[in-house]
Every structure is written in structure tokens, then in C-alpha cells.
Design an enzyme around this catalytic site. Structure first.
Site, short mmCIF file in Angstrom:
data_model
loop_
_atom_site.label_atom_id
_atom_site.label_comp_id
_atom_site.label_asym_id
_atom_site.label_seq_id
_atom_site.Cartn_x
_atom_site.Cartn_y
_atom_site.Cartn_z
CB THR A 1 2.98 -6.03 4.65
OG1 THR A 1 2.33 -4.95 4.95
CG2 THR A 1 4.16 -5.87 5.64
CG HIS B 1 -0.75 0.30 0.30
ND1 HIS B 1 -0.18 -1.03 -0.26
CD2 HIS B 1 0.11 0.49 1.59
CE1 HIS B 1 0.87 -1.51 0.62
NE2 HIS B 1 0.85 -0.66 1.39
CG HIS C 1 1.27 3.90 4.31
ND1 HIS C 1 0.65 3.18 5.15
CD2 HIS C 1 1.86 3.19 3.62
CE1 HIS C 1 1.07 1.85 5.21
NE2 HIS C 1 1.74 1.80 4.14
P1 5GP Z 1 2.62 -1.57 3.87
O1 5GP Z 1 3.39 -2.31 5.05
O2 5GP Z 1 2.32 -2.57 2.86
O3 5GP Z 1 3.28 -0.40 3.31
O4 5GP Z 1 1.09 -1.19 4.40
C1 5GP Z 1 0.17 -2.27 4.48
C2 5GP Z 1 -0.96 -1.57 5.58
O5 5GP Z 1 -1.97 -2.17 5.36
C3 5GP Z 1 -0.52 -1.85 7.01
O6 5GP Z 1 -0.35 -0.52 7.52
C4 5GP Z 1 -1.71 -2.71 7.68
O7 5GP Z 1 -2.01 -1.96 9.02
C5 5GP Z 1 -2.78 -2.23 6.60
N1 5GP Z 1 -3.73 -3.42 6.40
C6 5GP Z 1 -3.38 -4.87 6.30
N2 5GP Z 1 -4.56 -5.65 6.09
C7 5GP Z 1 -5.54 -4.68 6.19
C8 5GP Z 1 -7.26 -4.83 6.27
O8 5GP Z 1 -7.62 -5.87 6.08
N3 5GP Z 1 -7.88 -3.74 6.21
C9 5GP Z 1 -7.18 -2.45 6.59
N4 5GP Z 1 -8.05 -1.26 6.61
N5 5GP Z 1 -5.79 -2.21 6.65
C10 5GP Z 1 -4.78 -3.44 6.25
#
Ligand code: 5GP
Ligand code: ZN
Length: 112
Positions: free
Chosen positions: A93, A98, A100
């Protein structure tokens, strides 16, 4: 560029940082899905693993930091998961790569 993780890296918006060096920062996920849920990012913007220069040190730096944080969070013995989602079907998203780092509970394999 309007990138939320670049803004966190540049201290333009706040985050709960747990680690920072010249190249990498790590901070708590705003919506944690495990007792430990840390995001590890390069400060430099890359959209995903597809953009990373695999000849460079970026991935080395990320993995080095993952190990440091896993030690800090006492996850070495019980284990942890390190995940990078790439593209829509995988659920990426935020388009700034990044990793996790997830720990503190059991995880399923294969993932859902
Ligand atoms: P993805 O789905 O792209 O692998 O993970 C994006 C992650 O970023 C999600 O787990 C979401 O909760 C986290 N996230 C999105 N916006 C922010 C933010 O403004 N601050 C922090 N600390 N995490 C965020
Ligand atoms: Zn970015």
C-alpha cells in the site's frame, strides 16, 4: 514527491522510531498486526524490491538493522518474520520499500 515514508525519514511527520542511522530508519507500524511490528526502510526512496540496486549495500543495511532490532526486542530465540510486499496482489500500500519485522506471536505458513 508525496511519499509518507520519505516524510517520516525527513522528520516532516512523526513516527515512533526505534532505530536510525545514516541510511536506514525503523519505526513502529501505525496499525500493528503483531505485538512487535516494526517497519524498516532505506532513507532513500525506492518503490519496491524491483527498484533496489542489488549490487549495492541497501539490502545488507536493512538486514543488519533487522538483526539489531530483533535482538533489542528479544526475538532471537523465539523467531520473527521479515516481509516485504511487492505490488498490488501482495498488498503493498505504501510505494516506498519497507520491510515488516513481525514478532511476539505465532505466524502461519503459508501466509494467508
Ligand atoms: P504494506 O501494506 O505497503 O506492505 O505496508 C504498509 C504499512 O505501513 C502498513 O502496515 C501500515 O499500517 C503502515 N503505515 C501506513 N502509513 C503509516 C504512517 O503514517 N506511519 C506508520 N508508522 N505506519 C504507517
Ligand atoms: Zn519515499
Amino acid at each position: 514527491m508525496d511519499c509518507i515514508f520519505c516524510k517520516i525519514a525527513n522528520n516532516e511527520i512523526p513516527a515512533s522510531k526505534v532505530y536510525e542511522d545514516e541510511n536506514v530508519i525503523a519505526f513502529k507500524d501505525i496499525n500493528p498486526v503483531a505485538p512487535v511490528h516494526i517497519l524498516i526502510i532505506p532513507k532513500k526512496h525506492y518503490e519496491s524490491v524491483l527498484e533496489i540496486d542489488t549490487e549495492g549495500n541497501i539490502l545488507n543495511n536493512i538486514f543488519k538493522v533487522a538483526k539489531i532490532i530483533a535482538q533489542q526486542m528479544n526475538l532471537i530465540d523465539e523467531g520473527f518474520r521479515l516481509v516485504t510486499n511487492t505490488g498490488e496482489k501482495a498488498g503493498q500500500t505504501v510505494k516506498h520499500i519497507h520491510f515488516h519485522l513481525l514478532g511476539g506471536r505465532d505466524f502461519q505458513w503459508p501466509p494467508g
